[in-house]
Design an enzyme around this catalytic site. Structure first.
Site, PDB file in Angstrom:
ATOM      1  CB  SER A 284      27.638  14.304  46.197  1.00 41.91           C
ATOM      2  OG  SER A 284      26.342  13.739  46.127  1.00 41.91           O
TER       3      SER A 284
ATOM      4  CG  HIS B 190      31.567  10.829  49.744  1.00 37.59           C
ATOM      5  ND1 HIS B 190      31.831  11.812  50.673  1.00 37.59           N
ATOM      6  CD2 HIS B 190      30.272  11.004  49.367  1.00 37.59           C
ATOM      7  CE1 HIS B 190      30.760  12.569  50.820  1.00 37.59           C
ATOM      8  NE2 HIS B 190      29.787  12.091  50.052  1.00 37.59           N
TER       9      HIS B 190
ATOM     10  NE  ARG C 127      20.575  12.218  45.360  1.00 36.46           N
ATOM     11  CZ  ARG C 127      20.206  12.562  46.586  1.00 36.46           C
ATOM     12  NH1 ARG C 127      20.966  13.364  47.315  1.00 36.46           N
ATOM     13  NH2 ARG C 127      19.075  12.099  47.118  1.00 36.46           N
TER      14      ARG C 127
ATOM     15  CE  LYS D 184      27.418  16.905  49.040  1.00 39.80           C
ATOM     16  NZ  LYS D 184      25.988  16.834  48.574  1.00 39.80           N
TER      17      LYS D 184
ATOM     18  CG  HIS E 288      29.881   9.912  54.080  1.00 43.64           C
ATOM     19  ND1 HIS E 288      29.827   9.555  52.757  1.00 43.64           N
ATOM     20  CD2 HIS E 288      28.668  10.444  54.372  1.00 43.64           C
ATOM     21  CE1 HIS E 288      28.622   9.845  52.259  1.00 43.64           C
ATOM     22  NE2 HIS E 288      27.899  10.400  53.221  1.00 43.64           N
TER      23      HIS E 288
END
Lengths: 299, 299
Positions: free
Chosen positions: B187, B36, B189, B151, B39
Site C-alpha cells: 500500500s 508499488h 500508505r 486489496k 500497481h
C-alpha cells in the site's frame, strides 16, 4: 434501416458501422417514441451531420414518478419505425424495460442545483431517471453527437452539465422547438388533449410571444413579467399552472426578482408547465443578449 | 512513453493510438501514484493484454474526507514515471486537480447498498468520489479494460456495479493482492508506518491466514470467526480496529451471523481496516466455493 431490440444486436450493428468506414461519426437521437415532427427534425440534423444515426425509442420507467403517466404514455411502434426510416435513421434501438434494467440498478447519476427548479421541483426523481438512462444510452451507442429538443430546456441543461462533469465524449446538440401552425409546441403528450384543451393550449406559446414584447419594456421586473404571463395563461379557463419561471440559462439560477430585467446581462429562459385536464404540457423560450429580435421569431 | 498533463494532450495521444493500429485495445490502470509492486503487477497485466496501456496518476480530492490524508498522501512523480516506463506503460495521464475539476462538479455518481458497509461506512462520501473520478477516467481514456487491485475489494465491487448499471463499455479486471514477503499487503500508505507499526502490521495478513483455517472448522459461525480475527489483531498492541467484516462477495450482504458458515454456498470476503497510529490499513481475503485451498495460498 436495422431494428435492434437487444443490446447485443445494437453492439453488433455498431461494430459493422465502425468497420465500414474510416473514422465514422455516430449521431444519437434519444426518444421515448410516439414520434412527431420535433423528433423528425432531430433525426434529420443527426443524419446530415454524421456517418450513421441511431434513434433510441425507450419509455424509461425510471424517469416517471409513481403517479405519473408511464403506463399510459402513448406508444406506436409501427408508425415510429416508418418515421425513422423516412428520415434516414440507420439503426433503431428499441429495447424492452428488462433489457435496459435486467435488475434494479443501484447506481444513480444525480445532477444537483440545476434540478431543484422547474420540472425537477414538480417531478422529484425525474432527472435522476433521465441521468441514468442517458448515461446508459451514451455508453451503449457511444455517439459523437447527441440531439435533444429545446422544448426540454432543463433536460438539456442537466445533460450538458452531466456531460461536462463526467467528461462524456459526446457533443450535446440542442435543437429548436418545433411548433404547430398555431404555436403549440409539439409533444407526444398532445394526443391526450381534448378538443377544447387543445384549443386553449395555444395560450402557452401566445404568452411566451407576449413575454418577448414585455421583457423589452423599460424597467419591467422579473416578478412583473412572470405575473403577466401567469395572468395570460389563466385566461384559458382549463389551464392549471404548475410553474412559470424566469431564470438565467443554462445555470437555472434565479435573477433578482424585484429589479428591472437586464436583457443584455445574461441569457434567460422563460419556462412554464401547465396542466390541461390531466395532461401536463411544458414550453419555454430563450432570451439571448443582442439577438432578442432573432429569437423572438421562434415563438 | 508519453506523459500527458492535460486532457487535450491525452486525447491527442489516444487518437494517434487509434490511428496507428487496426482495432487497437486500450488498458487503463487508474492509480493515485506513489507506485508499488501492486500497481506494477496491474501495469504488466494491462501491457500483456492490450495494444496500449494508459496509467493514470491522480490523487483525487473528491474521495478523501475533510479529516483524511489528502494533503499528506505520499507523492513521488519522478519515481512513478520510472516505474511506469519500466513496466511498459505507453501513456501516463497525470493531471492537476484543476484539470480534472475546473469547477466544482454538480454531478454525482452514487452506488447504493454496496457502499453502506466496510470503507463506505467508515469513510462517508469516499465511494461517491471514486465513482465520479472513475467515470471521468473511463470517459477520458475510453479503455477496453481497466485494472484494479483486489486489496480494494469493495472498490472493485462498487465499480463493477456501476459499470453494469450504466453499461460502461469497459471490462473490469480484478487483480490479486501483492504482498511483502512477511504478508503485509502493499500500500502507498505503508510508508507512514513507524518501524514498530510496520512490524505489528503483519498481524493483518496473519489473521486472514488463520481465518482461512478457522472457516473450515465444522459449525463455526460468522460471529465466532470475526471475533477470533479481532482477538488476533488485538494481540498487536498498536492495532486499533476500524472494522472486521465477514460478508458475501461481491454483493457485500451480511450472511447469517449465528448460523454455521456454509463455505460451499457463497463467495465470501473477510475484510478489515485497522489503524496503526494515524495510518489506516486495509486487507482482505476471498473465500471461493470449491477452491478454498487454492485461494488460501494467496495469503
Amino acid at each position: 434501416m436495422i431494428l435492434c431490440r437487444t443490446i447485443a444486436e445494437l453492439k453488433n450493428e455498431l461494430i459493422k458501422i465502425k468497420q465500414s468506414s474510416n473514422d465514422p461519426t455516430i449521431g444519437l437521437v434519444p426518444t421515448m417514441g410516439f414520434l412527431h415532427e420535433g423528433h423528425a427534425s432531430l433525426m434529420r440534423q443527426s443524419v446530415a451531420e454524421n456517418t450513421a444515426s441511431v434513434l433510441s425509442i425507450f419509455v424509461n420507467p425510471m424517469q416517471f414518478g409513481p403517479n405519473e403517466d408511464f403506463e399510459r404514455y402513448p406508444r406506436d411502434e409501427e408508425r415510429d419505425l416508418a418515421i425513422a426510416k423516412e428520415n434516414g435513421i440507420d439503426i433503431v434501438f428499441m429495447p424492452e424495460v428488462k433489457e435496459m434494467y435486467p435488475v434494479k440498478p443501484r447506481t444513480s447519476v444525480i445532477v444537483s442545483q440545476l434540478t431543484e427548479r422547474l420540472c425537477g421541483a414538480s417531478r422529484p426523481g425525474h432527472f435522476d431517471g433521465v441521468g441514468l438512462v442517458v448515461s446508459k444510452l451514451f455508453h451503449l451507442v457511444q455517439p459523437d453527437r447527441a440531439y435533444f429538443g429545446m422544448k426540454d430546456a432543463q433536460q438539456i441543461a442537466v445533460i450538458q452539465q452531466m456531460t461536462d462533469d463526467l467528461n462524456f465524449p459526446v457533443e450535446i446538440i440542442p435543437c429548436p422547438i418545433v411548433r404547430e401552425p398555431d404555436g403549440l409546441a409539439l409533444s407526444s403528450r398532445n394526443v391526450y388533449l381534448t378538443a377544447e384543451n387543445r384549443q386553449q393550449a395555444v395560450v402557452l406559446s401566445q404568452s411566451l410571444a407576449l413575454a418577448k414584447q414585455w421583457a423589452n419594456e423599460p424597467g419591467i421586473t422579473s416578478e412583473e413579467l412572470v405575473s403577466r404571463v401567469k395572468a395570460k395563461i389563466n385566461e384559458a379557463g382549463q389551464a392549471e399552472i404548475d410553474y412559470v419561471e424566469w431564470l438565467i440559462y443554462p445555470s437555472l439560477e434565479q435573477p433578482s426578482w424585484n429589479e428591472p430585467i437586464e436583457l443584455e446581462e445574461s441569457k434567460y429562459i422563460l419556462a412554464l408547465a401547465v396542466k390541461f385536464g390531466s395532461t401536463r404540457l411544458i414550453d419555454n423560450t430563450l432570451f439571448v443578449p443582442n439577438v432578442v429580435a432573432e429569437v423572438k421569431d421562434h415563438v
